[in-house]
Design an enzyme around this catalytic site. Sequence first.
Site, PDB file in Angstrom:
ATOM      1  N   CYS A   1      -0.409   4.065   2.195  1.00  0.00           N
ATOM      2  CA  CYS A   1      -0.178   3.852   3.622  1.00  0.00           C
ATOM      3  C   CYS A   1       1.286   4.066   3.984  1.00  0.00           C
ATOM      4  O   CYS A   1       1.597   4.668   5.005  1.00  0.00           O
ATOM      5  CB  CYS A   1      -0.542   2.424   4.029  1.00  0.00           C
ATOM      6  SG  CYS A   1      -2.070   1.824   3.329  1.00  0.00           S
ATOM      7  N   ASP A   2       2.190   3.546   3.172  1.00  0.00           N
ATOM      8  CA  ASP A   2       3.583   3.446   3.597  1.00  0.00           C
ATOM      9  C   ASP A   2       4.563   4.320   2.808  1.00  0.00           C
ATOM     10  O   ASP A   2       5.716   4.483   3.218  1.00  0.00           O
ATOM     11  CB  ASP A   2       4.057   1.984   3.465  1.00  0.00           C
ATOM     12  CG  ASP A   2       3.254   1.061   4.367  1.00  0.00           C
ATOM     13  OD1 ASP A   2       2.780   1.544   5.406  1.00  0.00           O
ATOM     14  OD2 ASP A   2       3.097  -0.115   4.025  1.00  0.00           O
TER      15      ASP A   2
ATOM     16  N   CYS B   1       0.836  -1.205   0.000  1.00  0.00           N
ATOM     17  CA  CYS B   1       0.000   0.000   0.000  1.00  0.00           C
ATOM     18  C   CYS B   1       0.869   1.252   0.000  1.00  0.00           C
ATOM     19  O   CYS B   1       1.441   1.607   1.037  1.00  0.00           O
ATOM     20  CB  CYS B   1      -0.919  -0.011   1.223  1.00  0.00           C
ATOM     21  SG  CYS B   1      -1.952   1.453   1.363  1.00  0.00           S
TER      22      CYS B   1
HETATM   23  C1  LIG Z   1       0.420  -3.392   5.789  1.00  0.00           C
HETATM   24  C2  LIG Z   1      -0.814  -2.509   5.650  1.00  0.00           C
HETATM   25  C3  LIG Z   1      -0.739  -1.202   6.053  1.00  0.00           C
HETATM   26  C4  LIG Z   1      -1.834  -0.381   5.940  1.00  0.00           C
HETATM   27  N1  LIG Z   1      -1.732   0.893   6.380  1.00  0.00           N
HETATM   28  C5  LIG Z   1      -2.786   1.712   6.283  1.00  0.00           C
HETATM   29  C6  LIG Z   1      -2.697   3.068   6.727  1.00  0.00           C
HETATM   30  O1  LIG Z   1      -1.640   3.511   7.181  1.00  0.00           O
HETATM   31  N2  LIG Z   1      -3.799   3.842   6.614  1.00  0.00           N
HETATM   32  C7  LIG Z   1      -4.983   3.387   6.088  1.00  0.00           C
HETATM   33  O2  LIG Z   1      -5.944   4.129   6.030  1.00  0.00           O
HETATM   34  N3  LIG Z   1      -5.090   2.115   5.645  1.00  0.00           N
HETATM   35  C8  LIG Z   1      -4.035   1.269   5.726  1.00  0.00           C
HETATM   36  N4  LIG Z   1      -4.135   0.000   5.271  1.00  0.00           N
HETATM   37  C9  LIG Z   1      -5.419  -0.439   4.695  1.00  0.00           C
HETATM   38  C10 LIG Z   1      -6.401  -0.813   5.835  1.00  0.00           C
HETATM   39  O3  LIG Z   1      -5.766  -1.746   6.680  1.00  0.00           O
HETATM   40  C11 LIG Z   1      -7.677  -1.396   5.267  1.00  0.00           C
HETATM   41  O4  LIG Z   1      -8.244  -0.488   4.354  1.00  0.00           O
HETATM   42  C12 LIG Z   1      -8.676  -1.671   6.387  1.00  0.00           C
HETATM   43  O5  LIG Z   1      -8.113  -2.571   7.327  1.00  0.00           O
HETATM   44  C13 LIG Z   1      -9.962  -2.275   5.844  1.00  0.00           C
HETATM   45  O6  LIG Z   1     -10.787  -2.560   6.933  1.00  0.00           O
HETATM   46  P1  LIG Z   1     -11.921  -3.678   6.827  1.00  0.00           P
HETATM   47  O7  LIG Z   1     -12.616  -3.658   8.130  1.00  0.00           O
HETATM   48  O8  LIG Z   1     -12.719  -3.496   5.599  1.00  0.00           O
HETATM   49  O9  LIG Z   1     -11.167  -5.069   6.622  1.00  0.00           O
HETATM   50  P2  LIG Z   1      -9.991  -5.784   7.398  1.00  0.00           P
HETATM   51  O10 LIG Z   1      -9.175  -4.888   8.195  1.00  0.00           O
HETATM   52  O11 LIG Z   1      -9.328  -6.636   6.374  1.00  0.00           O
HETATM   53  O12 LIG Z   1     -10.758  -6.759   8.424  1.00  0.00           O
HETATM   54  C14 LIG Z   1     -11.472  -7.871   7.988  1.00  0.00           C
HETATM   55  C15 LIG Z   1     -11.951  -8.640   9.191  1.00  0.00           C
HETATM   56  O13 LIG Z   1     -12.824  -9.671   8.758  1.00  0.00           O
HETATM   57  C16 LIG Z   1     -12.484 -10.870   9.426  1.00  0.00           C
HETATM   58  N5  LIG Z   1     -13.008 -11.997   8.657  1.00  0.00           N
HETATM   59  C17 LIG Z   1     -12.691 -12.369   7.381  1.00  0.00           C
HETATM   60  N6  LIG Z   1     -13.378 -13.490   7.053  1.00  0.00           N
HETATM   61  C18 LIG Z   1     -14.125 -13.813   8.138  1.00  0.00           C
HETATM   62  C19 LIG Z   1     -15.031 -14.881   8.439  1.00  0.00           C
HETATM   63  N7  LIG Z   1     -15.300 -15.836   7.548  1.00  0.00           N
HETATM   64  N8  LIG Z   1     -15.615 -14.919   9.653  1.00  0.00           N
HETATM   65  C20 LIG Z   1     -15.365 -13.950  10.560  1.00  0.00           C
HETATM   66  N9  LIG Z   1     -14.516 -12.919  10.351  1.00  0.00           N
HETATM   67  C21 LIG Z   1     -13.905 -12.871   9.154  1.00  0.00           C
HETATM   68  C22 LIG Z   1     -10.984 -10.793   9.557  1.00  0.00           C
HETATM   69  O14 LIG Z   1     -10.478 -11.724  10.514  1.00  0.00           O
HETATM   70  C23 LIG Z   1     -10.843  -9.338   9.978  1.00  0.00           C
HETATM   71  O15 LIG Z   1     -11.101  -9.208  11.351  1.00  0.00           O
HETATM   72  C24 LIG Z   1      -3.055  -0.861   5.377  1.00  0.00           C
HETATM   73  C25 LIG Z   1      -3.126  -2.183   4.955  1.00  0.00           C
HETATM   74  C26 LIG Z   1      -2.014  -2.996   5.092  1.00  0.00           C
HETATM   75  C27 LIG Z   1      -2.101  -4.436   4.657  1.00  0.00           C
END
Ligand SMILES: Cc1cc2nc3c(=O)[nH]c(=O)nc-3n(C[C@H](O)[C@H](O)[C@H](O)COP(=O)(O)OP(=O)(O)OC[C@H]3O[C@@H](n4cnc5c(N)ncnc54)[C@H](O)[C@@H]3O)c2cc1C
Length: 309
Positions: free
Chosen positions: A134-135, A131
């Site tokens: 992000c980084d 990303c």
């Molecule tokens: C290394 C890295 C750095 C990042 N840095 C930044 C940053 O600095 N700033 C920023 O804005 N964004 C950043 N991002 C992006 C950000 O992390 C994502 O946009 C954000 O986490 C998305 O949130 P979400 O809740 O949609 O999904 P996720 O964070 O992916 O969470 C998904 C959740 O669903 C759960 N899940 C999946 N399948 C199932 C199932 N079958 N049953 C129950 N639970 C399940 C998982 O265990 C998890 O808890 C970064 C991403 C990465 C990988």
Amino acid sequence: MEKVVIIGTGCAGLTAALYIARANLNPLVLTGLMPGGLLTTTSIVENFPGFPEGIDGYELMTRMQKQAERFGARVQFATVESVDLSKKPYSLIVDGEKVEAETIIIASGAGHRHLGLESEDLLEKKGVTYCATCDGALPMFRNQPLVVVGGGDSACEEATYLTRFGSVVYLIHRRDSLRASRIMAERTLANPKIKPIWDSVVTEVLDVKQDKVTGVRVKHLKTNAESTLDCAGVFVAIGHVPNTQIFKGVVDMDENGYISRKEGSQTNVPGVFVAGDCSDHVYRQAITAAGMGCAAAIDAERYLAALSQ
Ligand SMILES: Cc1cc2nc3c(=O)[nH]c(=O)nc-3n(C[C@H](O)[C@H](O)[C@H](O)COP(=O)(O)OP(=O)(O)OC[C@H]3O[C@@H](n4cnc5c(N)ncnc54)[C@H](O)[C@@H]3O)c2cc1C
């Protein structure tokens, strides 16, 4: 029977949990295998509003969970294995047990597609990232040569963004032209700081022994010639895989598996809402996922209120 089950505890799921809990709906929130979601895998988050010094990703997510729990959210370390949305109440198989729910918020996120190299995994967060937004601004990448792997719109966006920080950005793509939209491809190739490396794949990220990225080994697919490129960062932009397999054939999604929204956060199944990266292939940020979680919670709350009238 549960009034609201929230699948996922990333930014989307925990924000939804906070709003649902504050509406006195006592949600059951299921973590899946990654409690706290993707943000727990990063050290410093500098672009989440409210933290001028930045905040550790794990700490931010722990705080979000505590905030939701304070109002009655029940967070459970469990994974949804399958769902039956053909009749109400909806049922979910959660670690082998049946759970029934009036409404469901899907916030299961999306993972980054990896190159599949051992060195890539070993150097993740040590120069390998998925990303640029992000980084990219981290000090370790400033005025250094950087590599972006990929040839689609995301790779072009990442490469263009990184030209603000890197001394040069090598764009390594397996074909001899970009897959990105024409305008994006033209703009990318016209940028003097971006150097495309065609018909090539990364075969190794260097240097595992030094425990940080110092370069990549590159193979030219037409000649099989191998070479190395010095760089301080490798940004892998070869796509995402939404965690939506268990909803396939039941909840409408696009050809890449992102769940489709009909109106607001509503899916094609009444009472099933979606939030965050599992439905968003455009922004994919913590704050946008949190915003979508808020919207899904409000939609679910209104849906339940309408049912009870
Ligand atoms: C290394 C890295 C750095 C990042 N840095 C930044 C940053 O600095 N700033 C920023 O804005 N964004 C950043 N991002 C992006 C950000 O992390 C994502 O946009 C954000 O986490 C998305 O949130 P979400 O809740 O949609 O999904 P996720 O964070 O992916 O969470 C998904 C959740 O669903 C759960 N899940 C999946 N399948 C199932 C199932 N079958 N049953 C129950 N639970 C399940 C998982 O265990 C998890 O808890 C970064 C991403 C990465 C990988």
